[in-house]
Design a protein around this motif. Sequence first.
Motif, PDB file in Angstrom:
ATOM      1  N   ASP A 104       0.943  -1.253  -0.117  1.00 32.85           N
ATOM      2  CA  ASP A 104      -0.068  -0.033  -0.023  1.00 32.85           C
ATOM      3  C   ASP A 104       0.884   1.501   0.061  1.00 32.85           C
ATOM      4  O   ASP A 104       1.994   1.495   0.584  1.00 32.85           O
ATOM      5  CB  ASP A 104      -0.933   0.068   1.309  1.00 32.85           C
ATOM      6  N   GLU A 105       0.175   2.285  -0.745  1.00 35.78           N
ATOM      7  CA  GLU A 105       1.060   3.555  -0.580  1.00 35.78           C
ATOM      8  C   GLU A 105       0.210   4.375  -0.051  1.00 35.78           C
ATOM      9  O   GLU A 105      -1.107   4.596  -0.045  1.00 35.78           O
ATOM     10  CB  GLU A 105       1.167   3.820  -2.080  1.00 35.78           C
ATOM     11  N   TYR A 106       1.139   5.467   0.763  1.00 34.07           N
ATOM     12  CA  TYR A 106       0.223   6.437   1.335  1.00 34.07           C
ATOM     13  C   TYR A 106       0.526   7.798   1.088  1.00 34.07           C
ATOM     14  O   TYR A 106       1.653   8.338   1.113  1.00 34.07           O
ATOM     15  CB  TYR A 106       0.599   6.308   2.993  1.00 34.07           C
ATOM     16  N   PRO A 107      -0.544   8.659   0.707  1.00 22.71           N
ATOM     17  CA  PRO A 107      -0.183  10.012   0.335  1.00 22.71           C
ATOM     18  C   PRO A 107       0.030  10.757   1.555  1.00 22.71           C
ATOM     19  O   PRO A 107       0.185  10.488   2.601  1.00 22.71           O
ATOM     20  CB  PRO A 107      -1.803  10.736   0.061  1.00 22.71           C
ATOM     21  N   ALA A 108       0.930  11.975   1.126  1.00 22.83           N
ATOM     22  CA  ALA A 108       1.324  13.202   2.119  1.00 22.83           C
ATOM     23  C   ALA A 108       0.157  13.217   3.230  1.00 22.83           C
ATOM     24  O   ALA A 108      -0.855  13.334   2.585  1.00 22.83           O
ATOM     25  CB  ALA A 108       2.065  14.018   1.448  1.00 22.83           C
ATOM     26  N   VAL A 122      -3.361   3.783  -1.150  1.00 24.00           N
ATOM     27  CA  VAL A 122      -3.563   3.350  -2.552  1.00 24.00           C
ATOM     28  C   VAL A 122      -3.303   1.731  -2.294  1.00 24.00           C
ATOM     29  O   VAL A 122      -2.292   1.459  -1.859  1.00 24.00           O
ATOM     30  CB  VAL A 122      -2.578   4.004  -3.464  1.00 24.00           C
ATOM     31  N   HIS A 123      -4.205   0.989  -2.847  1.00 24.81           N
ATOM     32  CA  HIS A 123      -3.989  -0.555  -2.693  1.00 24.81           C
ATOM     33  C   HIS A 123      -4.218  -0.970  -4.004  1.00 24.81           C
ATOM     34  O   HIS A 123      -4.861  -0.518  -5.015  1.00 24.81           O
ATOM     35  CB  HIS A 123      -5.383  -0.863  -1.814  1.00 24.81           C
ATOM     36  N   THR A 456      -5.648  -0.205  -9.462  1.00 22.43           N
ATOM     37  CA  THR A 456      -5.070   0.668  -8.523  1.00 22.43           C
ATOM     38  C   THR A 456      -6.243   1.211  -7.770  1.00 22.43           C
ATOM     39  O   THR A 456      -7.259   2.051  -8.270  1.00 22.43           O
ATOM     40  CB  THR A 456      -4.376   1.716  -9.228  1.00 22.43           C
ATOM     41  N   THR A 457      -6.442   1.149  -6.551  1.00 21.33           N
ATOM     42  CA  THR A 457      -7.692   1.424  -5.745  1.00 21.33           C
ATOM     43  C   THR A 457      -7.334   2.334  -4.634  1.00 21.33           C
ATOM     44  O   THR A 457      -6.612   2.323  -3.940  1.00 21.33           O
ATOM     45  CB  THR A 457      -8.267   0.122  -5.123  1.00 21.33           C
TER      46      THR A 457
END
Length: 463
Positions: A104-108, A122-123, A456-457
Motif C-alpha cells: 500500500d502507498e500512503y499520500p502525504a 492506495v491499494h 489501483t484502488t
Amino acid sequence: MPIASVNPATGETLKTFEAIGPEVIEERLAAAHAAFRTFRTTSFAERSRLLKRAAALLEEDHDDIARTMTCEMGKPLAAAEAEAAKCVKAMRWYADHAERLLADEYPAEDDVLDSGAARARVHYRPLGVVLAVMPWNFPLWQVVRFAAPALMAGNTGLLKHASNVPQTALYLGDLFHRAGFPDGCFQTLLIGSGAVEGVLRDPRVAAATLTGSEPAGRSVASIAGDEVKKTVLELGGSDPYVVMPSADVDKAARTAVTARVQNNGQSCIAAKRFIVHEDVYDTFTERFAARMEALTVGDPLERSTDVGPLATEQGRTDLEELVDDAVRLGARAMCGAGRPGDQPHGWFYLPTVLTGITPEMRIHQEEAFGPVATVYRVADLEEAVSVANDSPFGLSSNVWTRDEGEMERFVRDIEAGGVFFNGMTASHPAMPFGGVKRSGYGRELSGHGIKEFCNTTTVWTAA
C-alpha cells in the motif's frame, strides 16, 4: 486443425497436436475464473512458495526444456539454456519482491487532510483472468515474464502460445500445475489465431497481453478496445545502435555482432540499424562485417554453432525479400546476403551486413527479423538522432559514447523505451521493459510490469 512442432534445422515434423475445441475452451475459461475467486485471496507468502517451487522444477528440467526450444524454433542450444536460467531468476525475483512492489502507498498527510479524510491509501488488487498471446522467439521467457508477476499479483492466466512451439506451451502449463498452483491458475490453450477473439471477448477474461507482430497487436488491441479491456503490447522493434567517436570502437564492433545475431537475429530488441559517426565509420564497419562473416552457421544443437536457422520457412522468405530489395536498389552486401551452400535442409540464412541504405528501400522502415544488419554513416550527433528516430518503431536503443553531454542528449531525444550505453539491450526483472510508437505500449517486468494487471484502488476514510 493440427498444430505442428517442426524442426527448422531440418524441416522435419516432430509432433502434431489437435487444437482444442469450444467445449474444452469453455472448461478452461470456467476453471480460470473459478480459480481467480480463491487465488486472489491467498497471501504473498503462499504465492511466493508456489512460484519458487516452479522455479526449482524449471531448474531441474533445464536441459530437457532447452533442447525442446532448440528443436522447435532453432535457437542455439547455449542460448536456450541461458533462456531457461533467466526464467528461473525472474521467478525467484518476483517471488521475493512482489509483496514490496504491491505494498500500500500512503499520500502525504497534508494531502490526506486536505481531501477531508482521516486516512487514505492506495491499494493494489488483481484484475482477474489475463489472456497471454505469446510469440515463438523466446518461447519460455516471454511467457514467464508475464506469468511470474501476474500470478504473484493474484491473477490467473490463459496462454495462447505461437502454434509452432506447442511442446514448450504444454510444458509451461504442466510446470505450474506440478508446482502446486491451484487448478485453473495457469492453463495452456492449444488454439489457432482464429479462436483468440472469442476468448478475449468472453466476460470472464479481464485483460490481455501480447508480444508479437504489429498486425497481431492491432487485432488484439482492437478487440480488447471494443470490449473496454486493458492490454499491454510489445510489438516489433528496429533498434538503433549508435557509435560515436569517443567510443571503444573495437568493443562496440564485438558487441554489435552479439546484439544483431542473438537468437539467430530474431529478437525484437536486437540491434538492427547501426548508425556510425563518419570519424569511426570505416574502422567499425570493417571489423563488424569481418566478425559477422566469421560466424558459424549450422545445427543449433552443436556447441560450435553461432547462428542457427530461422524459425519458419516464411520468415526466411520475408528476410530474403528485404535484402534482395535493398541490393536491387543499390545497397552493398559486405557479407552474407544469401543461404549457406553447406546447409541444404532447414531455413538458414547467412549473417549479412548491408551499407548504402536509402529511404526508398523497404529495409529502411521494415523490421529485419533475422541476422541482417544495416549500417548508416552520419556526420554528427544531430544526424545520428535523426536517423535513429526515422523508424515507426521505438522499442529500445544502444549508444556507444564516453561523452556525458552526448549521453544526456541521447536520453532526451531518442524515441524509445530504453537507452543502453556502451553495451547491448537486455531485459532484467528489476527494469521496466516496453516501447513507444508502433513497438506497443505498457511495460513488463519491474514494479511497473506487475502493476499493469492490478486495479489501483483509492481507499479513503472520512475524518
